[in-house]
Design a protein around this motif. Structure first.
Motif, mmCIF file in Angstrom:
data_model
loop_
_atom_site.group_PDB
_atom_site.id
_atom_site.type_symbol
_atom_site.label_atom_id
_atom_site.label_comp_id
_atom_site.label_asym_id
_atom_site.label_seq_id
_atom_site.Cartn_x
_atom_site.Cartn_y
_atom_site.Cartn_z
ATOM 1 N N ILE A 38 11.916 32.533 26.530
ATOM 2 C CA ILE A 38 11.724 32.588 25.082
ATOM 3 C C ILE A 38 11.125 31.289 24.553
ATOM 4 O O ILE A 38 10.742 31.217 23.390
ATOM 5 C CB ILE A 38 13.045 32.902 24.344
ATOM 6 C CG1 ILE A 38 14.079 31.795 24.557
ATOM 7 C CG2 ILE A 38 13.608 34.243 24.797
ATOM 8 C CD1 ILE A 38 15.375 32.011 23.786
ATOM 9 N N ASN A 39 11.059 30.264 25.407
ATOM 10 C CA ASN A 39 10.453 28.985 25.038
ATOM 11 C C ASN A 39 9.115 28.871 25.761
ATOM 12 O O ASN A 39 9.047 29.078 26.973
ATOM 13 C CB ASN A 39 11.377 27.835 25.449
ATOM 14 C CG ASN A 39 10.918 26.484 24.942
ATOM 15 O OD1 ASN A 39 9.741 26.140 25.042
ATOM 16 N ND2 ASN A 39 11.840 25.703 24.405
ATOM 17 N N LEU A 52 10.509 32.967 20.980
ATOM 18 C CA LEU A 52 11.206 32.806 19.711
ATOM 19 C C LEU A 52 10.218 33.000 18.568
ATOM 20 O O LEU A 52 9.109 32.469 18.589
ATOM 21 C CB LEU A 52 11.812 31.409 19.635
ATOM 22 C CG LEU A 52 12.459 30.992 18.317
ATOM 23 C CD1 LEU A 52 13.744 31.763 18.094
ATOM 24 C CD2 LEU A 52 12.720 29.491 18.310
ATOM 25 N N GLY A 55 15.711 25.439 18.594
ATOM 26 C CA GLY A 55 16.269 26.705 18.141
ATOM 27 C C GLY A 55 17.750 26.851 18.353
ATOM 28 O O GLY A 55 18.399 27.710 17.747
ATOM 29 N N TYR A 93 18.153 33.498 18.288
ATOM 30 C CA TYR A 93 17.034 34.346 18.696
ATOM 31 C C TYR A 93 17.126 35.675 17.961
ATOM 32 O O TYR A 93 18.206 36.235 17.791
ATOM 33 C CB TYR A 93 17.056 34.587 20.213
ATOM 34 C CG TYR A 93 15.865 35.354 20.718
ATOM 35 C CD1 TYR A 93 14.659 34.714 20.972
ATOM 36 C CD2 TYR A 93 15.936 36.731 20.914
ATOM 37 C CE1 TYR A 93 13.552 35.421 21.427
ATOM 38 C CE2 TYR A 93 14.838 37.450 21.364
ATOM 39 C CZ TYR A 93 13.641 36.789 21.611
ATOM 40 O OH TYR A 93 12.546 37.487 22.043
ATOM 41 N N THR A 104 15.736 27.873 29.175
ATOM 42 C CA THR A 104 16.377 27.628 27.883
ATOM 43 C C THR A 104 17.540 26.670 28.113
ATOM 44 O O THR A 104 18.372 26.901 28.998
ATOM 45 C CB THR A 104 16.870 28.940 27.255
ATOM 46 O OG1 THR A 104 15.738 29.780 27.018
ATOM 47 C CG2 THR A 104 17.572 28.692 25.930
ATOM 48 N N ASN A 126 23.957 37.575 20.169
ATOM 49 C CA ASN A 126 22.507 37.621 20.148
ATOM 50 C C ASN A 126 21.980 39.042 20.296
ATOM 51 O O ASN A 126 22.596 39.889 20.935
ATOM 52 C CB ASN A 126 21.994 36.746 21.293
ATOM 53 C CG ASN A 126 20.512 36.515 21.242
ATOM 54 O OD1 ASN A 126 19.754 37.283 21.803
ATOM 55 N ND2 ASN A 126 20.110 35.475 20.543
ATOM 56 N N THR A 183 12.486 23.528 16.356
ATOM 57 C CA THR A 183 12.061 24.861 16.765
ATOM 58 C C THR A 183 10.653 24.805 17.342
ATOM 59 O O THR A 183 9.856 23.944 16.953
ATOM 60 C CB THR A 183 12.079 25.829 15.565
ATOM 61 O OG1 THR A 183 11.466 27.068 15.944
ATOM 62 C CG2 THR A 183 11.336 25.264 14.368
#
Length: 441
Positions: free
Chosen positions: A233-234, A257, A402, A406, A188, A196, A312
């Motif tokens: 998360i990506n 995400l 993004g 998150y 990230t 978060n 995104t």
């Protein structure tokens, strides 16, 4: 008389109700819009502290990466080795890299802790023995860590495109270490928001949270390997997580995400289960996100919205979320969609078949007038730099991948930022011309 501009636009736009998944447009010759905020391999590599990048390629191909380093004020961490025609004819490519790298490092006031050595497509064409190159460099400079990186545009549409490969190699210096139960966020590019959802879950657990974006030294970077869990998360970072799981035994958690409340809750629950921490009632978190979306929708009051894929990894998912909460999403700019976008694609086909899809790299896009916002008296909100560029609007949310949002908290923050973006125009040209928006300098 035929309106050529309208005819051209129609040729590269399609209602989602008539679009194919995952690639709604023909591919071929490509156009690059002057929206330069997304990061490239140079920006990603600069996240590694106390390192130096060395690019080996023909001079013409080096122009882009040299400009990237210069624009971000990082030429003191950047070098090049130019490949000449004689290197191809005489077969001395390996020696060129060894000698060039040795000269660069020998002339520095102090050695870097690590070197990211980028070779290019020409080295694969000629069968350059990179294993030999790195062996010799490690023998000559035992105090320096070396890794192989690639400026290889011919792999851009392969199973391992340069972006994913670069994020994988960014963590290739990590060594086996005694794990302490912590979590390392991998691949990230910008820090997660301070409030978060993941941080809230970790609060009080005693488990460290680590990310390369907070590393100030090379030793601090090496501590990423102490974590028991590697979180991605990506989608472009998943390969990095998979690799470290195999190499270091760091359990990979891919919790991408998402803008679907049920998927978010499921991801957060998986996170809690893996780390053996109690899962809270997510209803209040969801309620806050719902309320923020409702307030933002009322603030926009029917202002049309355009979204692009640079903002995104889930542009269709974001479009679905906003439409479900009363936003007037009318268009999405993207050339293809990832497999996890299929549920959102199907929902949009059924519930918003008139939503218009536009490509971003089709050559016609460079010839179209950017007057969509003018046709609406200037009031159109773009989410992402390419959407802002193609529509010509001054109202836009400058979001890259993004931007640290998150979960439920991320949606609430996004909604608040949308309301703010719709209130005041921005100087779009001055923003989107900045290469690698938010990158370290």
């Amino acid at each position: 008389m035929i309106d050529l501009h309208q005819a051209a636009k129609s040729a590269v736009s399609v209602p989602i109700g008539e679009a194919a998944f995952p690639v709604p447009f023909e591919t071929g010759l490509e156009y690059a819009a002057p929206a330069r905020g997304p990061w490239n391999i140079v920006h990603v590599g600069m996240l590694l502290p106390e390192s130096r990048q060395i690019f080996v390629c023909a001079e013409g191909c080096l122009r882009g990466v040299v400009l990237t380093a210069a624009e971000m004020g990082a030429m003191d961490r950047f070098s090049t080795i130019a490949v000449q025609e004689n290197n191809l004819l005489e077969g001395d490519m390996e020696q060129l890299i060894i000698d060039g790298t040795s000269r660069i490092l020998s002339e520095l006031p102090r050695l870097p802790r690590a070197v990211l050595l980028f070779t290019s497509c020409v080295h694969h064409f000629v069968g350059c023995d990179l294993h030999y190159v790195f062996q010799k460099l490690r023998e000559k400079f035992p105090a320096v860590d070396f890794t192989d990186c690639y400026m290889n545009p011919i792999m851009r549409k392969s199973k391992t495109p340069p972006d994913a490969k670069m994020r994988q190699q960014l963590y290739s210096f990590l060594r086996p270490a005694e794990q302490d139960g912590g979590v390392s966020l991998l691949g990230t590019l910008t820090p997660l928001d301070e409030e978060n959802d993941l941080f809230r879950l970790l609060s009080g657990s005693g488990r460290p949270f680590r990310a390369i974006t907070s590393c100030k030294t090379y030793n601090g970077y090496l501590e990423l390997s102490k974590s028991s869990f590697g979180l991605t998360i990506n989608p472009a970072a998943a390969l990095a997580g998979e690799t470290l799981e195999k190499r270091l035994g760091m359990r990979h958690l891919h919790l991408p995400l998402s803008y679907d409340f049920d998927e978010i809750a499921a991801n957060l629950s998986r996170f809690c289960e893996a780390l053996d921490i109690p899962a809270p009632d997510f209803a209040p978190w969801r309620k806050r996100a719902e309320e923020a979306l409702r307030a933002a929708s009322e603030a926009l009051n029917g202002v049309p919205v355009a979204i692009d894929y640079t903002a995104t990894t889930r542009p269709l998912g974001l479009a679905k979320l906003l439409l479900e909460h009363g936003f007037a999403v009318e268009s999405v700019y993207a050339d293809s969609f990832s497999a996890p976008e299929k549920p959102a694609f199907d929902w949009l086909r059924e519930n918003a078949p008139g939503l218009t899809l536009h490509p971003t790299v089709h050559p016609v896009m460079g010839m179209l007038p950017r007057d969509e916002a003018d046709a609406r008296d200037g009031k159109l909100l773009a989410i992402g730099q390419k959407a802002a560029y193609f529509t010509g609007t001054g109202y836009f949310l400058n979001l890259i991948e993004g931007d640290g949002h998150y979960g439920f908290d991320g949606i609430a923050r996004l909604a608040e930022e949308l309301a703010e973006a719709a209130r005041e125009e921005k100087d779009v040209p001055s923003i989107i011309q900045v290469k690698g928006w938010g990158c370290c300098g």
